[in-house]
Design an enzyme around this catalytic site. Sequence first.
Site, short mmCIF file in Angstrom:
data_model
loop_
_atom_site.label_atom_id
_atom_site.label_comp_id
_atom_site.label_asym_id
_atom_site.label_seq_id
_atom_site.Cartn_x
_atom_site.Cartn_y
_atom_site.Cartn_z
N CYS A 230 6.91 -11.20 -4.23
CA CYS A 230 7.31 -11.02 -5.92
C CYS A 230 7.17 -9.92 -6.51
O CYS A 230 6.51 -9.42 -7.14
CB CYS A 230 6.90 -12.28 -6.75
SG CYS A 230 6.91 -13.47 -6.47
N ALA A 231 8.67 -8.85 -5.48
CA ALA A 231 8.22 -7.57 -5.89
C ALA A 231 8.45 -6.56 -7.37
O ALA A 231 8.02 -5.69 -7.23
CB ALA A 231 9.04 -6.89 -4.75
N GLY A 234 8.81 -2.65 -7.51
CA GLY A 234 7.87 -2.43 -6.66
C GLY A 234 5.83 -1.37 -6.77
O GLY A 234 6.22 -0.92 -5.32
N LYS A 236 2.57 -2.52 -5.90
CA LYS A 236 1.89 -3.19 -5.08
C LYS A 236 3.27 -2.38 -3.71
O LYS A 236 2.51 -2.28 -2.86
CB LYS A 236 2.28 -4.50 -5.32
CG LYS A 236 1.48 -4.81 -6.62
CD LYS A 236 0.79 -6.19 -6.47
CE LYS A 236 0.04 -6.52 -7.79
NZ LYS A 236 0.23 -6.97 -9.18
N CYS A 354 -1.99 -12.13 -12.59
CA CYS A 354 -2.90 -11.00 -14.56
C CYS A 354 -3.03 -12.05 -14.98
O CYS A 354 -3.13 -11.62 -16.20
CB CYS A 354 -1.99 -10.48 -14.33
SG CYS A 354 0.17 -10.13 -15.12
#
Length: 422
Positions: A230-231, A234, A236, A354
């Site tokens: 689940c980019a 981007g 991460k 989160c």
Amino acid sequence: MRLTPERLDLLIAAVRKILPLQAPADVLLRQFFQDRPQLGQNDRGVIAETVFGVLRRRFFLEKLVGKATARELVLAYLTRFQGMNLRELTPFLRETEIKWIQQIKAIKLEEQPLFIRAEFPEWLVEKLQKFWTDEEILHLGQTLQQPAPLDIRVNSLLAKREEVLATLKQQGIEAEPTLFSPIGIRITGKPAINRNELFLSGKIEVQDEGSQLLGFLLAPKRGEMVVDFCAGAGGKTLLLGALMHSHGRLYAFDVSEKRLNNLKPRLKRSGLSNVHPQRIDSERDIKLKRLAGKIDRVMIDAPCSGLGTLRRNPDLKWRQNPESIDELQTKQIAILDAAANLLKPGGRLVYATCSLLPEENQQIVAQFLANHPQFSVLHCGELLEQQKITLPDIGEYLQLSPLHHNTDGFFAAVLERTKNIT
């Protein structure tokens, strides 16, 4: 803050634009600024601070003024939380508002119900009370009412942390190494970092320290096949690519073409050559089926309530509800099932959110493990210790909190595929 009639009108117009939160507050505020290109950086800063301040304190502010207009919310916020006195405000007040301002100054916050003092919706307090005391909930809520610090990640492909710290010092920007992430820097204040040459040259990216630690849990290696499931935009992905030293193959999957387009300029700055962004229709996309059993490591930053990011996104308190949490759980299980299918034996997966809620975190992992005996849990504390990263109170799962770690609220579980499906 020096108040003028024009500035007060802008503050009221901005709050009116944000409410009733039909879109994310930061998106609406960006639109507000785009419609007023004449505003300077100082005015933009004051407006943003006021808008997010109102959102952080909205439960108490509405207790003060009832079903409030944007004007009433702004005046109440300036009075209670910006320390403006009646003498300063009188030139801007209508006659009927003077007595009202005097009354709201007398209302005591400490005498209000827990949900108002903590600035949480009542449904969230009820969920949190299942595993936290009222005192812990209050302390958490008070922490989440504060603005988040500005953290940046050093792109280890292009720079070293000491070099970046030295450059920031030369520029007169106060900064220090983050406590936990070995490639993080925490900056004092809110300088326009996106205009800084360090940012423009790809040496740094804005990224919360907690988010950085997720990459070290996945710990991708040179030459591996890695998926960021689940980019999004981007953040991460770029971290994982740097940890891989730009060797191997890193897929950045997302269902949103717009989010992946936002990755492109960041990717260009980063110097990475091993990242392959691809849009997918869903977790059942044929592109994923072709990779089944071939991937070494998978990162899942799952869609979630985002309640661990309330310092940055206080509007989520009104944009989430118990029904949306149930819907997210269904999506989280489906994504975890699909992503796990990509792993080869011995492969590693990080499931992260989160969120602060067990039903999006531990319960999702427990349900997955009950249905997938070929997976086992790795100990997060031990994995980080192996990389000389020590966090207090971190056990089998990673649970970061703004209260205890001064990061966004993150949860992570590390799963390893131990044998083939039989």
